[in-house]
Design a protein around this motif. Structure first.
Motif, short mmCIF file in Angstrom:
data_model
loop_
_atom_site.label_atom_id
_atom_site.label_comp_id
_atom_site.label_asym_id
_atom_site.label_seq_id
_atom_site.Cartn_x
_atom_site.Cartn_y
_atom_site.Cartn_z
N TYR A 176 0.85 -1.19 0.00
CA TYR A 176 0.00 0.00 0.00
C TYR A 176 0.89 1.24 0.00
O TYR A 176 1.83 1.34 0.81
CB TYR A 176 -0.89 0.02 1.24
N HIS A 177 0.58 2.19 -0.88
CA HIS A 177 1.26 3.48 -0.86
C HIS A 177 0.44 4.40 0.04
O HIS A 177 -0.71 4.74 -0.30
CB HIS A 177 1.36 4.05 -2.27
N LEU A 178 1.01 4.79 1.17
CA LEU A 178 0.23 5.48 2.20
C LEU A 178 0.65 6.94 2.39
O LEU A 178 1.83 7.29 2.24
CB LEU A 178 0.38 4.76 3.55
N GLY A 179 -0.34 7.74 2.70
CA GLY A 179 -0.10 9.10 3.17
C GLY A 179 -0.54 9.18 4.62
O GLY A 179 -1.54 8.55 5.00
N HIS A 180 0.18 9.98 5.45
CA HIS A 180 -0.11 10.02 6.90
C HIS A 180 -0.10 11.45 7.42
O HIS A 180 0.81 12.23 7.12
CB HIS A 180 0.93 9.19 7.65
N GLY A 266 -1.22 11.05 19.27
CA GLY A 266 -2.30 11.92 18.81
C GLY A 266 -3.28 11.12 17.95
O GLY A 266 -3.43 9.91 18.12
N PHE A 267 -3.91 11.80 16.98
CA PHE A 267 -4.85 11.14 16.08
C PHE A 267 -4.25 11.09 14.68
O PHE A 267 -3.87 12.12 14.13
CB PHE A 267 -6.19 11.89 16.06
N SER A 268 -4.17 9.89 14.15
CA SER A 268 -3.61 9.69 12.81
C SER A 268 -4.72 9.60 11.77
O SER A 268 -5.79 9.05 12.01
CB SER A 268 -2.77 8.41 12.76
N ILE A 269 -4.39 10.13 10.60
CA ILE A 269 -5.27 10.03 9.43
C ILE A 269 -4.44 9.42 8.31
O ILE A 269 -3.33 9.91 8.02
CB ILE A 269 -5.80 11.41 8.99
N VAL A 270 -4.92 8.36 7.71
CA VAL A 270 -4.16 7.65 6.69
C VAL A 270 -4.97 7.61 5.39
O VAL A 270 -6.17 7.35 5.41
CB VAL A 270 -3.82 6.21 7.14
N LYS A 271 -4.27 7.85 4.28
CA LYS A 271 -4.90 7.73 2.97
C LYS A 271 -4.18 6.64 2.17
O LYS A 271 -2.96 6.61 2.11
CB LYS A 271 -4.83 9.06 2.19
N VAL A 272 -4.97 5.74 1.57
CA VAL A 272 -4.40 4.72 0.68
C VAL A 272 -4.29 5.36 -0.70
O VAL A 272 -5.27 5.48 -1.43
CB VAL A 272 -5.30 3.46 0.62
N LYS A 273 -3.06 5.77 -1.03
CA LYS A 273 -2.85 6.49 -2.29
C LYS A 273 -2.81 5.54 -3.49
O LYS A 273 -3.20 5.91 -4.59
CB LYS A 273 -1.56 7.30 -2.21
N ASP A 274 -2.33 4.33 -3.25
CA ASP A 274 -2.28 3.35 -4.34
C ASP A 274 -2.07 1.96 -3.76
O ASP A 274 -1.69 1.82 -2.58
CB ASP A 274 -1.14 3.69 -5.32
N ILE A 275 -2.31 0.95 -4.56
CA ILE A 275 -2.12 -0.44 -4.14
C ILE A 275 -1.44 -1.19 -5.29
O ILE A 275 -1.76 -0.98 -6.46
CB ILE A 275 -3.48 -1.13 -3.84
N ARG A 276 -0.50 -2.04 -4.94
CA ARG A 276 0.10 -2.89 -5.97
C ARG A 276 0.26 -4.31 -5.42
O ARG A 276 0.35 -4.52 -4.22
CB ARG A 276 1.45 -2.36 -6.42
N GLY A 277 0.24 -5.27 -6.33
CA GLY A 277 0.36 -6.67 -5.93
C GLY A 277 -0.97 -7.31 -5.64
O GLY A 277 -1.05 -8.49 -5.33
N ARG A 278 -2.06 -6.55 -5.75
CA ARG A 278 -3.38 -7.11 -5.53
C ARG A 278 -4.19 -6.94 -6.80
O ARG A 278 -4.28 -5.85 -7.35
CB ARG A 278 -4.11 -6.39 -4.39
N GLN A 279 -4.74 -8.05 -7.28
CA GLN A 279 -5.53 -7.99 -8.49
C GLN A 279 -6.87 -7.34 -8.20
O GLN A 279 -7.60 -7.75 -7.30
CB GLN A 279 -5.76 -9.40 -9.05
N VAL A 280 -7.16 -6.30 -8.95
CA VAL A 280 -8.43 -5.59 -8.79
C VAL A 280 -9.23 -5.73 -10.09
O VAL A 280 -8.72 -5.46 -11.17
CB VAL A 280 -8.20 -4.10 -8.46
N VAL A 281 -10.45 -6.17 -9.96
CA VAL A 281 -11.32 -6.34 -11.12
C VAL A 281 -12.48 -5.37 -11.01
O VAL A 281 -13.18 -5.36 -10.00
CB VAL A 281 -11.85 -7.80 -11.21
N GLU A 282 -12.64 -4.56 -12.03
CA GLU A 282 -13.73 -3.59 -12.02
C GLU A 282 -14.71 -3.93 -13.15
O GLU A 282 -14.30 -4.36 -14.24
CB GLU A 282 -13.20 -2.17 -12.21
#
Length: 430
Positions: A176-180, A266-282
């Motif tokens: 997961y490419h994360l922002g914090h 404190g309080f953390s906020i995380v954003k999933v900016k991207d995902i790799r290695g997981r097959q996603v079917v839309e």
């Protein structure tokens, strides 16, 4: 019964061709009796030669001739038993179906059908015999699937258990490419300080959900060590994240905003900016409505088209309402709903209807067109993309379980057929 069947074999053994002075020459022999059918020696030899030719091409070692003959005899006996069931079931493969299969086989080998035929004959196999062997494979495959499928049961729990096992095996490959962003507590915080930090964190989450730039807010507000990099945590696998975060982030989709997560800082906020290695079917779904008019002896094709064109002109001019016209005039089952077809995968529709929807923007109408059902006036009312990954994984798990059980049940089924059949195998003269 047994004596009667032996008489059949003796008749085949005496199958001869008369030459000068009535000298008899054996044309073929019976290698095995299978119920009321037979396996001929020529069939055994043909299949042995085919296996040897294929093995030579792939440099595959083979067992002794005796062992190979046993395996070939088993296959031919099994095929005969299954073909006998196929005859009773009425399973047939037409010449057209057979030609399509052979053409596909040729294309898979990047050959034309003529080149494929030449390749088969180059291996020393008569093409017509090869062609009929493919027909047999198609029939036996269909009979086997129909007969074994009803013996297989897969419970929902089995699918769930396999999905869990598959998930554990693939988790290490997913990153997961994360922002914090950290809305930190002051030193020795009091309850009021913690409440204030939570309020700030929730305001930040609302800004992010409304489209605010994550990196800009991180630089301005985050107390984390990556604030100057826009809160960019980079790529991390589940195992590389703190346990508190991994449990919340695992399985989330790209773009997900998670939080506020309370930690000691404190309080953390995380954003999933991207995902790799997981097959996603839309999959894309569309929502449409239509007015259907079916031509008849009384109503011509041209008149049906003209009526719908008139409806379209009135709707565009604001003189009529699509929904009301559909309720009053549409001959489809959706007329009571104002022609609404609901959300659906467009591939389920008639090709002409599907193609018409593909050309439309949301809220746009298509000029009257003909499908196999009649004439349509259609409006696209929505288009959306859904994540079908979970469904895809469930289907994959189900198919894996099915294939496992199919192999075992198929073996049991063949054994039962053989146990119930009359089979007599004759010694080879070689």
């Amino acid at each position: 019964m047994k004596n009667k069947l032996k008489l059949i074999s003796y008749a085949f053994l005496l199958c001869t061709s008369t030459i000068s002075y009535a000298q008899e020459v054996v044309v073929d022999k019976v290698a095995a009796i299978v119920n009321t059918g037979v396996v001929l020696e020529s069939e055994v030899n043909d299949l042995i030669n085919t296996v040897k030719a294929q093995s030579a091409k792939s440099n595959q070692d083979l067992p002794s001739d005796n062992a190979l003959r046993v395996q070939v005899m088993d296959k031919l006996i099994n095929d005969t038993l299954v073909m006998q069931i196929g005859e009773r079931m009425g399973v047939q493969v037409s010449d057209a179906q057979l030609d399509t299969t052979l053409t596909n086989m040729a294309q898979e080998n990047n050959l034309t059908l003529e080149q494929f035929r030449a390749s088969v004959e180059k291996d020393g196999v008569e093409y017509e015999k090869f062609r009929e062997s493919i027909r047999t494979e198609l029939i036996t495959g269909e009979v086997k699937r129909n007969s074994v499928r009803r013996r297989i049961y897969i419970s929902p729990q089995e699918v769930t258990n396999l999905l869990s096992a598959m998930k554990e095996q693939t988790n290490n490959n997913v990153e997961y490419h994360l922002g914090h962003i950290l809305i930190e507590f002051p030193p020795e915080p009091k309850q009021a300080d913690m409440n204030e930090a939570k309020d700030r964190a929730e305001k930040v989450i609302q800004l992010l959900k409304n489209g605010s730039d994550f990196a800009k807010i991180a630089i301005a507000s985050s107390g984390g060590d990556r604030a100057l990099e826009g809160g960019d945590w980079g790529w991390k696998s589940i195992n590389e994240m703190p346990t508190l975060f991994s449990e919340i982030i695992e399985g989330k989709d790209k773009g997900a905003i998670i939080g506020p997560i309370r930690t000691g800082l404190g309080f953390s906020i995380v954003k999933v900016k991207d995902i790799r290695g997981r097959q996603v079917v839309e999959v894309e779904e569309v929502r449409a409505r239509h007015i259907l008019i079916k031509p008849s002896i009384i109503l011509s094709e041209a008149k049906a088209e003209a009526i719908l064109q008139e409806f379209m002109d009135k709707i565009l001019a604001g003189e009529a309402d699509f929904e009301e016209l559909a309720k009053e005039h549409s001959e489809g089952p959706t007329s009571v709903k104002g022609g609404d077809l609901g959300w659906a995968d467009p591939s389920i529709y008639d090709p002409a209807f599907k193609d018409a929807l593909a050309r439309l923007s949301v809220d746009e109408m298509h000029k009257p067109f003909r499908s196999s059902f009649g004439w349509h006036l259609t409006q696209l009312t929505g288009r959306r993309t859904l994540d079908a990954t979970q469904q895809m994984n469930e289907n994959k798990a189900y198919q894996m379980l099915y294939q496992r059980k199919f192999g075992m049940e198929s073996t049991r089924w063949i054994k039962e057929l053989r146990d119930e059949a009359y089979i007599e195998v004759f010694e080879s003269s070689k």
